[in-house]
Design a protein around this motif. Structure first.
Motif, PDB file in Angstrom:
ATOM      1  N   ILE A 135      15.358  20.245  46.045  1.00 30.25           N
ATOM      2  CA  ILE A 135      14.057  20.589  46.622  1.00 30.25           C
ATOM      3  C   ILE A 135      14.183  20.954  48.103  1.00 30.25           C
ATOM      4  O   ILE A 135      13.414  21.744  48.639  1.00 30.25           O
ATOM      5  CB  ILE A 135      13.053  19.420  46.448  1.00 30.25           C
ATOM      6  N   SER A 136      15.217  20.382  48.766  1.00 30.99           N
ATOM      7  CA  SER A 136      15.401  20.639  50.206  1.00 30.99           C
ATOM      8  C   SER A 136      15.804  22.085  50.488  1.00 30.99           C
ATOM      9  O   SER A 136      15.696  22.550  51.622  1.00 30.99           O
ATOM     10  CB  SER A 136      16.467  19.698  50.776  1.00 30.99           C
ATOM     11  N   ASN A 137      16.274  22.795  49.449  1.00 29.80           N
ATOM     12  CA  ASN A 137      16.693  24.180  49.654  1.00 29.80           C
ATOM     13  C   ASN A 137      15.625  25.187  49.229  1.00 29.80           C
ATOM     14  O   ASN A 137      15.878  26.379  49.162  1.00 29.80           O
ATOM     15  CB  ASN A 137      17.997  24.464  48.875  1.00 29.80           C
ATOM     16  N   VAL A 138      14.426  24.692  48.956  1.00 28.80           N
ATOM     17  CA  VAL A 138      13.328  25.600  48.625  1.00 28.80           C
ATOM     18  C   VAL A 138      12.699  26.095  49.930  1.00 28.80           C
ATOM     19  O   VAL A 138      12.205  25.300  50.730  1.00 28.80           O
ATOM     20  CB  VAL A 138      12.263  24.908  47.750  1.00 28.80           C
ATOM     21  N   GLY A 139      12.744  27.392  50.130  1.00 31.35           N
ATOM     22  CA  GLY A 139      12.208  27.952  51.370  1.00 31.35           C
ATOM     23  C   GLY A 139      10.820  28.544  51.218  1.00 31.35           C
ATOM     24  O   GLY A 139      10.172  28.877  52.217  1.00 31.35           O
ATOM     25  N   LEU A 140      10.361  28.689  49.951  1.00 30.08           N
ATOM     26  CA  LEU A 140       9.072  29.347  49.708  1.00 30.08           C
ATOM     27  C   LEU A 140       8.384  28.723  48.494  1.00 30.08           C
ATOM     28  O   LEU A 140       8.981  28.620  47.423  1.00 30.08           O
ATOM     29  CB  LEU A 140       9.293  30.850  49.456  1.00 30.08           C
ATOM     30  N   PHE A 141       7.146  28.304  48.686  1.00 23.88           N
ATOM     31  CA  PHE A 141       6.298  27.853  47.587  1.00 23.88           C
ATOM     32  C   PHE A 141       5.134  28.840  47.459  1.00 23.88           C
ATOM     33  O   PHE A 141       4.346  28.985  48.396  1.00 23.88           O
ATOM     34  CB  PHE A 141       5.752  26.447  47.845  1.00 23.88           C
ATOM     35  N   ILE A 142       5.048  29.495  46.310  1.00 19.81           N
ATOM     36  CA  ILE A 142       3.937  30.407  46.038  1.00 19.81           C
ATOM     37  C   ILE A 142       2.962  29.671  45.126  1.00 19.81           C
ATOM     38  O   ILE A 142       3.344  29.199  44.057  1.00 19.81           O
ATOM     39  CB  ILE A 142       4.431  31.695  45.350  1.00 19.81           C
ATOM     40  N   VAL A 143       1.719  29.564  45.550  1.00 19.24           N
ATOM     41  CA  VAL A 143       0.722  28.791  44.811  1.00 19.24           C
ATOM     42  C   VAL A 143      -0.357  29.748  44.317  1.00 19.24           C
ATOM     43  O   VAL A 143      -1.195  30.212  45.089  1.00 19.24           O
ATOM     44  CB  VAL A 143       0.102  27.687  45.700  1.00 19.24           C
ATOM     45  N   ASP A 144      -0.329  30.030  43.017  1.00 16.16           N
ATOM     46  CA  ASP A 144      -1.294  30.965  42.438  1.00 16.16           C
ATOM     47  C   ASP A 144      -2.582  30.235  42.070  1.00 16.16           C
ATOM     48  O   ASP A 144      -2.579  29.035  41.817  1.00 16.16           O
ATOM     49  CB  ASP A 144      -0.685  31.610  41.191  1.00 16.16           C
ATOM     50  N   GLU A 145      -3.686  30.991  42.037  1.00 19.70           N
ATOM     51  CA  GLU A 145      -4.996  30.446  41.635  1.00 19.70           C
ATOM     52  C   GLU A 145      -5.361  29.189  42.445  1.00 19.70           C
ATOM     53  O   GLU A 145      -5.763  28.175  41.886  1.00 19.70           O
ATOM     54  CB  GLU A 145      -4.997  30.129  40.129  1.00 19.70           C
TER      55      GLU A 145
END
Length: 718
Positions: A135-145
């Motif tokens: 999870i520490s290497n996630v650079g982008l969270f796209i949250v739809d709706e």
């Protein structure tokens, strides 16, 4: 590869000469600089491409991107959309894209190998509880709706998920997307996002209200003449079809959806050319071949033959997918759907007709007008990009409702602001336990702080919020799910397991108490083994997490005697026993009832049965794990077998056979009835004899023999 080159190449692949205005604004506001953004633009205005562009940038910087969506159908659609990334520069790139929901299971470790992950909100929530290292290497969270934070059922999961993401990944970029958020500035402030808001859409949207007789009043003052026939919604839809468009009617119930589709067939069929008629017949036959053997499937295929279809949650997966594809390809000219479609896959039409604004509200026990927000979601389907210059959304009013009032309320009105739903008891139980299990050792003030950073913490009174949290913590302590030690809260083994199982703590407590009670009842089968099958199914189907709970009808009570006789008249209760139609369906299912039998006897449609089986399977696994934690080894064999029976819909005798790849309920029954009672008999049988069994054949017989040769442990463990 420079990002600008990637974007240019992507547009070439998609056939776009340039970016849409919302996409240009997103880049101008720092999309490629890692800025947090809330994008609120109409449906079909290019939000998915914004997400893809941001994901490419994350990949180029060596970071992962996660796309969060509320529905599995949307997850599958986005996975297809994102696959275009693999074709950049005219060749397949090494970008690894994975999808995970309850339909696409994968281990957390394997998911961690992906560069782009498409997840449902619930799947992401479940992964976070398992302390995933990547999870520490996630650079982008796209949250739809993002507007679904205001949804009573789905909202709390999304809201808490965002609060936890911001805590454990404070440097990750957040890209929130929605078509409709009236209080977008408040949401952007909560998420610490820059707001990108525009009303631009590729097709102009015209909205109107049917005024009775033959006219529709549209915004802008103009009116549309409609031929006066027996059904206003139908004729408004057909008016667009005869001018070369497609129409989508939203109906309030499944029954109404089928009724309208059936009425439309003879009218719509007249507008199909020879090639379209041939394609419609092929689509209808495909539904019959791949769909379930029920009256619903036959009815659907009959209307599809005429270029019409209906769509609702009762349809089986294959039938639903064929309808959606046929509509996208223009084979189906008129689709009549329940409002669930508006939150699902993207199926735009030139004209959208809302056949009524009243919906049944189970809490109120009566029909109530839909919200403005829901109306805006429905009319967002109007207009097919690349095909239509305009899209039209038209409301057909109910009796006694003024067209002028409808026009002013829905067309001129602003959608209701998004309000947090986190403070309800169920949500607080689930997420207070989740927080303590995910971050053990929190002090009370730290728990307050986490909740304080939610949208609820921003919108609600802090004193009331703390009081509710205190009450929830008291319940969790009393039921031995958490305990306080040195002024810090930690989960018990029972609490930790409950959180990992992703069940409501109330369900966990109900399971625990029922398991303790099971020693009081000693139902015995003919071979002297305790059986609790019906009681386990009752426990599963009555718990707070189970859905759908279908109520009993008068005629259903006549079946109960049959079930009790099948249980040899033995008591098999665990706790208070209550029959529901869902319970009866599950019991029929594990005794190999066919789709037609379930439909005819219990009026349960394939889509509903799929959800019943899926939820029952999940809860049976949870019940097994709770029993294991409580060291009830005497229950584990039966619960393990029950999981298999629920998954495949089989009697006990077929359990060994379904361990073979390619063998489900139908083929297992064929093998058993042909005398192959276990895997040893399959392994020892000549291949020719095996291939002569109905539903098996030479190719599968060969694969079965090869599998048993490679995996001899199957015959010893069966």
């Amino acid at each position: 590869m420079k990002t600008s080159d990637s974007v240019k190449n992507l547009l070439e692949i998609l056939g776009y000469p340039s970016l849409y205005p919302p996409q240009q604004q997103a880049i101008a506001h720092g999309l490629l600089d890692g800025k947090n953004l809330l994008i609120t633009t109409p449906t079909a205005s290019g939000k998915t491409l914004i997400a893809i562009i941001a994901s490419i940038k994350a990949f180029e910087e060596g970071k992962k991107a996660i796309y969060l969506t509320p529905l599995r159908a949307l997850a599958a659609e986005k996975y297809h959309d994102f696959s275009i990334i693999k074709q950049l520069n005219g060749h397949v790139t090494n970008i690894n894209i994975k999808i995970a929901s309850s339909d696409f299971n994968s281990s957390p470790k394997r998911l961690g190998e992906a560069d782009v992950l498409i997840l449902t909100n619930e799947k992401m929530d479940s992964l976070i509880r398992r302390d995933i290292s990547w999870i520490s290497n996630v650079g982008l969270f796209i949250v739809d709706e993002i507007h679904l934070i205001g949804d009573q059922d789905r909202g709390p999961t999304l809201e808490m998920l965002l609060a936890i993401i911001r805590k454990i990944s404070p440097r990750a970029q957040i890209l929130a997307l929605s078509a409709t958020v009236s209080n977008s500035e408040e949401i952007a402030d909560w998420l610490r996002c820059d707001l990108v808001h525009t009303n631009w859409r590729p097709t102009q949207l015209l909205e109107g209200v049917y005024e009775g007789g033959t006219t529709v009043r549209m915004n802008g003052g103009n009116k549309i003449k409609i031929p006066g026939y027996s059904n206003a919604a139908l004729e408004i839809a057909v008016d667009s079809i005869q001018n070369g468009g497609q129409s989508l009617i939203f109906a309030s119930t499944r029954k109404r959806a089928y009724s309208l589709a059936l009425k439309a067939t003879e009218i719509v069929y007249k507008f199909l050319n020879k090639m379209e008629k041939e394609k419609a017949i092929r689509a209808g036959r495909q539904i019959r071949a791949k769909g379930e053997d029920v009256e619903l499937t036959a009815n659907l295929s009959e209307v599809v033959f005429k270029g019409v279809a209906f769509h609702h949650a009762g349809l089986g997966t294959s039938a639903r997918e064929i309808v959606e594809q046929a509509f996208k390809q223009g084979i189906v000219k008129l689709l009549v759907a329940t409002p669930t479609l508006a939150a699902g896959v993207n199926l735009p039409a030139r004209r959208v007709v809302i056949s009524g604004i009243l919906r049944y509200n189970s809490d109120a026990g009566t029909n109530l007008p839909i919200s403005i927000l829901e109306y805006k979601q429905l009319c967002g389907r109007a207009g097919r990009p690349k095909y239509d210059d305009i899209g039209e959304a038209i409301i057909v009013g109910e009796n006694g409702l003024s067209p002028t009032e409808l026009y002013e309320h829905y067309i001129l009105g602003e959608p209701e602001p998004v309000q947090s739903q986190l403070m309800n008891e169920r949500a607080l139980r689930i997420y207070t336990l989740s927080i303590i299990s995910t971050i053990p050792g929190l002090k009370l003030e730290e728990i307050y702080t986490i909740f304080g950073k939610t949208l609820s913490g921003q919108q609600h009174n802090k004193t009331i919020m703390k009081r509710k949290i205190d009450s929830t913590l008291h319940y969790l302590e009393v039921e031995d799910l958490v305990k306080s030690k040195n002024d810090r809260y930690i989960p018990t083994n029972f609490g930790r397991q409950s959180s990992l199982l992703y069940i409501d703590p109330l369900t966990a407590v109900e399971f625990k108490k029922a398991i303790a009670m099971s020693t009081q009842f000693k139902p015995i089968s003919e071979d002297g083994v305790r059986i609790h099958t019906l009681a386990f199914l009752q426990l599963i189907s009555s718990c707070t997490d189970f859905y759908p709970k279908l109520p009993m009808r008068k005629r259903d009570y006549e079946l109960i005697t049959t079930y009790e006789n099948q249980m040899n008249g033995l008591s098999c209760e665990i706790g208070d026993f209550e029959y529901t139609r869902s319970l009866l369906a599950l019991y029929e299912w594990i005794h190999e009832a066919s789709d037609r039998n379930l439909s005819n006897r219990l009026s349960i449609e394939p889509g509903d049965m799929h959800r019943i089986v899926e939820n029952a399977g999940w809860l049976a696994r949870a019940l097994y794990q709770v029993s294991k934690l409580l060291r009830r080894g005497d229950l584990l064999k039966e619960l393990s077998e029950l999981q298999i029976r629920i998954k495949f819909g089989i009697k006990n005798e077929l359990i060994p056979l379904v361990r073979l790849k390619g063998i489900g309920r139908v083929r297992a029954r064929a093998l058993y009835d042909a005398g192959f009672l276990d895997l040893k008999m399959v392994a020892e049988a000549p291949e020719a004899k095996l291939s002569s069994v109905s539903k098996i054949g030479p190719n599968l017989a060969k694969r079965l023999k090869e599998q048993l040769k490679k995996e001899p442990f199957l015959t010893s463990s069966a």
